[in-house]
Design a protein around this motif. Sequence first.
Motif, PDB file in Angstrom:
ATOM      1  N   LEU A 174     -21.427   3.335  15.804  1.00 62.35           N
ATOM      2  CA  LEU A 174     -20.527   2.231  15.472  1.00 62.35           C
ATOM      3  C   LEU A 174     -19.103   2.735  15.263  1.00 62.35           C
ATOM      4  O   LEU A 174     -18.135   2.123  15.726  1.00 62.35           O
ATOM      5  CB  LEU A 174     -21.010   1.526  14.206  1.00 62.35           C
ATOM      6  CG  LEU A 174     -21.838   0.253  14.340  1.00 62.35           C
ATOM      7  CD1 LEU A 174     -22.166  -0.290  12.957  1.00 62.35           C
ATOM      8  CD2 LEU A 174     -21.127  -0.803  15.167  1.00 62.35           C
ATOM      9  N   TYR A 175     -18.988   3.860  14.553  1.00 63.09           N
ATOM     10  CA  TYR A 175     -17.662   4.410  14.284  1.00 63.09           C
ATOM     11  C   TYR A 175     -16.962   4.798  15.580  1.00 63.09           C
ATOM     12  O   TYR A 175     -15.792   4.463  15.790  1.00 63.09           O
ATOM     13  CB  TYR A 175     -17.776   5.625  13.368  1.00 63.09           C
ATOM     14  CG  TYR A 175     -16.461   6.345  13.175  1.00 63.09           C
ATOM     15  CD1 TYR A 175     -15.433   5.766  12.441  1.00 63.09           C
ATOM     16  CD2 TYR A 175     -16.240   7.593  13.744  1.00 63.09           C
ATOM     17  CE1 TYR A 175     -14.217   6.409  12.274  1.00 63.09           C
ATOM     18  CE2 TYR A 175     -15.032   8.249  13.585  1.00 63.09           C
ATOM     19  CZ  TYR A 175     -14.027   7.656  12.849  1.00 63.09           C
ATOM     20  OH  TYR A 175     -12.817   8.295  12.697  1.00 63.09           O
ATOM     21  N   LEU A 176     -17.667   5.498  16.460  1.00 67.37           N
ATOM     22  CA  LEU A 176     -17.075   5.913  17.731  1.00 67.37           C
ATOM     23  C   LEU A 176     -16.683   4.702  18.574  1.00 67.37           C
ATOM     24  O   LEU A 176     -15.644   4.704  19.236  1.00 67.37           O
ATOM     25  CB  LEU A 176     -18.044   6.817  18.496  1.00 67.37           C
ATOM     26  CG  LEU A 176     -18.294   8.201  17.882  1.00 67.37           C
ATOM     27  CD1 LEU A 176     -19.330   8.974  18.693  1.00 67.37           C
ATOM     28  CD2 LEU A 176     -16.993   8.991  17.786  1.00 67.37           C
ATOM     29  N   ALA A 177     -17.526   3.664  18.547  1.00 68.89           N
ATOM     30  CA  ALA A 177     -17.196   2.437  19.292  1.00 68.89           C
ATOM     31  C   ALA A 177     -15.916   1.806  18.749  1.00 68.89           C
ATOM     32  O   ALA A 177     -15.063   1.341  19.514  1.00 68.89           O
ATOM     33  CB  ALA A 177     -18.357   1.448  19.216  1.00 68.89           C
ATOM     34  N   GLY A 178     -15.772   1.803  17.416  1.00 73.56           N
ATOM     35  CA  GLY A 178     -14.570   1.248  16.814  1.00 73.56           C
ATOM     36  C   GLY A 178     -13.334   2.064  17.157  1.00 73.56           C
ATOM     37  O   GLY A 178     -12.277   1.512  17.480  1.00 73.56           O
ATOM     38  N   VAL A 179     -13.462   3.392  17.085  1.00 67.69           N
ATOM     39  CA  VAL A 179     -12.336   4.275  17.398  1.00 67.69           C
ATOM     40  C   VAL A 179     -11.919   4.124  18.863  1.00 67.69           C
ATOM     41  O   VAL A 179     -10.733   3.996  19.183  1.00 67.69           O
ATOM     42  CB  VAL A 179     -12.689   5.739  17.091  1.00 67.69           C
ATOM     43  CG1 VAL A 179     -11.640   6.686  17.663  1.00 67.69           C
ATOM     44  CG2 VAL A 179     -12.823   5.955  15.593  1.00 67.69           C
ATOM     45  N   LEU A 180     -12.885   4.138  19.760  1.00 64.16           N
ATOM     46  CA  LEU A 180     -12.577   4.034  21.181  1.00 64.16           C
ATOM     47  C   LEU A 180     -11.956   2.675  21.523  1.00 64.16           C
ATOM     48  O   LEU A 180     -11.079   2.588  22.385  1.00 64.16           O
ATOM     49  CB  LEU A 180     -13.845   4.270  22.013  1.00 64.16           C
ATOM     50  CG  LEU A 180     -14.384   5.704  21.990  1.00 64.16           C
ATOM     51  CD1 LEU A 180     -15.709   5.799  22.732  1.00 64.16           C
ATOM     52  CD2 LEU A 180     -13.370   6.669  22.598  1.00 64.16           C
ATOM     53  N   THR A 181     -12.406   1.628  20.843  1.00 68.70           N
ATOM     54  CA  THR A 181     -11.808   0.308  21.057  1.00 68.70           C
ATOM     55  C   THR A 181     -10.345   0.298  20.628  1.00 68.70           C
ATOM     56  O   THR A 181      -9.473  -0.232  21.331  1.00 68.70           O
ATOM     57  CB  THR A 181     -12.582  -0.771  20.281  1.00 68.70           C
ATOM     58  OG1 THR A 181     -13.913  -0.865  20.813  1.00 68.70           O
ATOM     59  CG2 THR A 181     -11.918  -2.134  20.398  1.00 68.70           C
ATOM     60  N   SER A 182     -10.056   0.909  19.478  1.00 66.62           N
ATOM     61  CA  SER A 182      -8.676   0.986  19.006  1.00 66.62           C
ATOM     62  C   SER A 182      -7.825   1.853  19.927  1.00 66.62           C
ATOM     63  O   SER A 182      -6.672   1.512  20.225  1.00 66.62           O
ATOM     64  CB  SER A 182      -8.637   1.548  17.577  1.00 66.62           C
ATOM     65  OG  SER A 182      -9.224   0.649  16.661  1.00 66.62           O
ATOM     66  N   LEU A 183      -8.380   2.965  20.377  1.00 67.08           N
ATOM     67  CA  LEU A 183      -7.637   3.844  21.288  1.00 67.08           C
ATOM     68  C   LEU A 183      -7.384   3.154  22.624  1.00 67.08           C
ATOM     69  O   LEU A 183      -6.344   3.381  23.256  1.00 67.08           O
ATOM     70  CB  LEU A 183      -8.398   5.155  21.493  1.00 67.08           C
ATOM     71  CG  LEU A 183      -8.425   6.096  20.288  1.00 67.08           C
ATOM     72  CD1 LEU A 183      -9.225   7.360  20.619  1.00 67.08           C
ATOM     73  CD2 LEU A 183      -7.010   6.469  19.850  1.00 67.08           C
ATOM     74  N   PHE A 184      -8.323   2.321  23.064  1.00 70.20           N
ATOM     75  CA  PHE A 184      -8.125   1.559  24.294  1.00 70.20           C
ATOM     76  C   PHE A 184      -6.872   0.697  24.176  1.00 70.20           C
ATOM     77  O   PHE A 184      -6.046   0.637  25.100  1.00 70.20           O
ATOM     78  CB  PHE A 184      -9.353   0.690  24.571  1.00 70.20           C
ATOM     79  CG  PHE A 184      -9.229  -0.174  25.795  1.00 70.20           C
ATOM     80  CD1 PHE A 184      -9.593   0.308  27.033  1.00 70.20           C
ATOM     81  CD2 PHE A 184      -8.735  -1.472  25.704  1.00 70.20           C
ATOM     82  CE1 PHE A 184      -9.475  -0.484  28.171  1.00 70.20           C
ATOM     83  CE2 PHE A 184      -8.609  -2.272  26.831  1.00 70.20           C
ATOM     84  CZ  PHE A 184      -8.987  -1.771  28.069  1.00 70.20           C
ATOM     85  N   THR A 185      -6.721   0.030  23.031  1.00 70.11           N
ATOM     86  CA  THR A 185      -5.538  -0.806  22.814  1.00 70.11           C
ATOM     87  C   THR A 185      -4.275   0.046  22.795  1.00 70.11           C
ATOM     88  O   THR A 185      -3.264  -0.302  23.418  1.00 70.11           O
ATOM     89  CB  THR A 185      -5.663  -1.569  21.481  1.00 70.11           C
ATOM     90  OG1 THR A 185      -6.821  -2.405  21.520  1.00 70.11           O
ATOM     91  CG2 THR A 185      -4.430  -2.432  21.233  1.00 70.11           C
ATOM     92  N   THR A 186      -4.324   1.177  22.084  1.00 74.63           N
ATOM     93  CA  THR A 186      -3.153   2.049  21.992  1.00 74.63           C
ATOM     94  C   THR A 186      -2.737   2.583  23.354  1.00 74.63           C
ATOM     95  O   THR A 186      -1.556   2.564  23.719  1.00 74.63           O
ATOM     96  CB  THR A 186      -3.445   3.221  21.044  1.00 74.63           C
ATOM     97  OG1 THR A 186      -3.779   2.721  19.749  1.00 74.63           O
ATOM     98  CG2 THR A 186      -2.241   4.142  20.917  1.00 74.63           C
ATOM     99  N   VAL A 187      -3.714   3.049  24.123  1.00 77.81           N
ATOM    100  CA  VAL A 187      -3.426   3.642  25.430  1.00 77.81           C
ATOM    101  C   VAL A 187      -2.891   2.596  26.406  1.00 77.81           C
ATOM    102  O   VAL A 187      -1.915   2.840  27.127  1.00 77.81           O
ATOM    103  CB  VAL A 187      -4.677   4.329  26.006  1.00 77.81           C
ATOM    104  CG1 VAL A 187      -4.460   4.735  27.463  1.00 77.81           C
ATOM    105  CG2 VAL A 187      -5.038   5.554  25.174  1.00 77.81           C
ATOM    106  N   THR A 188      -3.522   1.415  26.439  1.00 72.18           N
ATOM    107  CA  THR A 188      -3.050   0.378  27.372  1.00 72.18           C
ATOM    108  C   THR A 188      -1.642  -0.085  26.996  1.00 72.18           C
ATOM    109  O   THR A 188      -0.827  -0.383  27.881  1.00 72.18           O
ATOM    110  CB  THR A 188      -4.008  -0.831  27.394  1.00 72.18           C
ATOM    111  OG1 THR A 188      -4.282  -1.258  26.050  1.00 72.18           O
ATOM    112  CG2 THR A 188      -5.319  -0.478  28.084  1.00 72.18           C
ATOM    113  N   ASN A 189      -1.334  -0.122  25.688  1.00 73.56           N
ATOM    114  CA  ASN A 189       0.022  -0.487  25.286  1.00 73.56           C
ATOM    115  C   ASN A 189       1.035   0.571  25.708  1.00 73.56           C
ATOM    116  O   ASN A 189       2.160   0.264  26.090  1.00 73.56           O
ATOM    117  CB  ASN A 189       0.091  -0.692  23.774  1.00 73.56           C
ATOM    118  CG  ASN A 189      -0.458  -2.041  23.335  1.00 73.56           C
ATOM    119  OD1 ASN A 189      -0.577  -2.960  24.148  1.00 73.56           O
ATOM    120  ND2 ASN A 189      -0.809  -2.157  22.073  1.00 73.56           N
ATOM    121  N   LEU A 190       0.626   1.843  25.649  1.00 73.02           N
ATOM    122  CA  LEU A 190       1.528   2.922  26.045  1.00 73.02           C
ATOM    123  C   LEU A 190       1.728   2.961  27.562  1.00 73.02           C
ATOM    124  O   LEU A 190       2.850   3.115  28.050  1.00 73.02           O
ATOM    125  CB  LEU A 190       0.971   4.262  25.564  1.00 73.02           C
ATOM    126  CG  LEU A 190       1.173   4.609  24.086  1.00 73.02           C
ATOM    127  CD1 LEU A 190       0.425   5.883  23.732  1.00 73.02           C
ATOM    128  CD2 LEU A 190       2.651   4.760  23.764  1.00 73.02           C
TER     129      LEU A 190
END
Length: 282
Positions: free
Chosen positions: A75-91
């Motif tokens: 669950l933690y990794l899924a949450g982290v990867l979801t947040s990183l997905f948003t960060t990376v796509t914004n960048l």
Amino acid sequence: MGAKPFGLTAYQLKWIAVVLMTADHLAMIVEKIPPLSSSATILRLLGRGAAPLFLFVLTESISHTRDKKRFLLRLYLAGVLTSLFTTVTNLVFGDRLIYTPGNIIFTYLYVAIYVYLIENLVRAWKERAGKKMALWLGLLLATVVPELLWKFVDGLRMLPHSQHIFLRDDIVSGLLLRISQVEYSALFVLMGILLYFTRGNRKWQALVFLGFCILSFLGSRADRDLWPFHQFFESQQFWMILALPMMLLYNGKRGRSDQYFFYLYYPVHRYLIALASKWIGV
């Protein structure tokens, strides 16, 4: 061959939740199309049933998993990867779309963490194991660490603002989100904990859920700022009661398991819908 048990499996409930969640997010597009805009409200009302359905399935999954530590890590990794997905796509694609959606996976993670710690604390208390009780109580108190960390991060805002500072905030929140900032607030987390500990008694589960729906309704009528619980008291949130009939139809069976699809679908579909919404709005 025996007859299939009546009702809905956990897998079927997840798919219903996916459909409701997608309908909720599609309202972002529908409201920008004049012939369809009037149906956006209906889509959002239906979407209120998605999060509690996912929550209900989560509580059942916690009770049946053989390795709770591995479950928490996933669950933690899924949450982290979801947040990183948003960060990376914004960048990478920020010239096309900058969006800042929430991440409800962290809400579910906190539910699972507290359930795990409370169960172990109660077990240690029953065994009269003082050292173990101190350990689990300490870990419970440690869940405030993200709040303390964010106080430090907020202190750094005295520095000149830049993209790097905002990126830092995104990364910190993506790795260690504080409970005061989870989607639907800590009240939703509390609801999940109570649904877990009343499992096996469908009547009590229904009463717990109904009680929180009533609380949400009353809060939505309050003429004051109810931060940090404001999301739970938004004007339409009490329509999560639409999930109750489907919860009552749960037959206790797991059904198929495509958990990684759901983890992948969540961030990807939100980005595509947000992108389409901006394109239509241009």
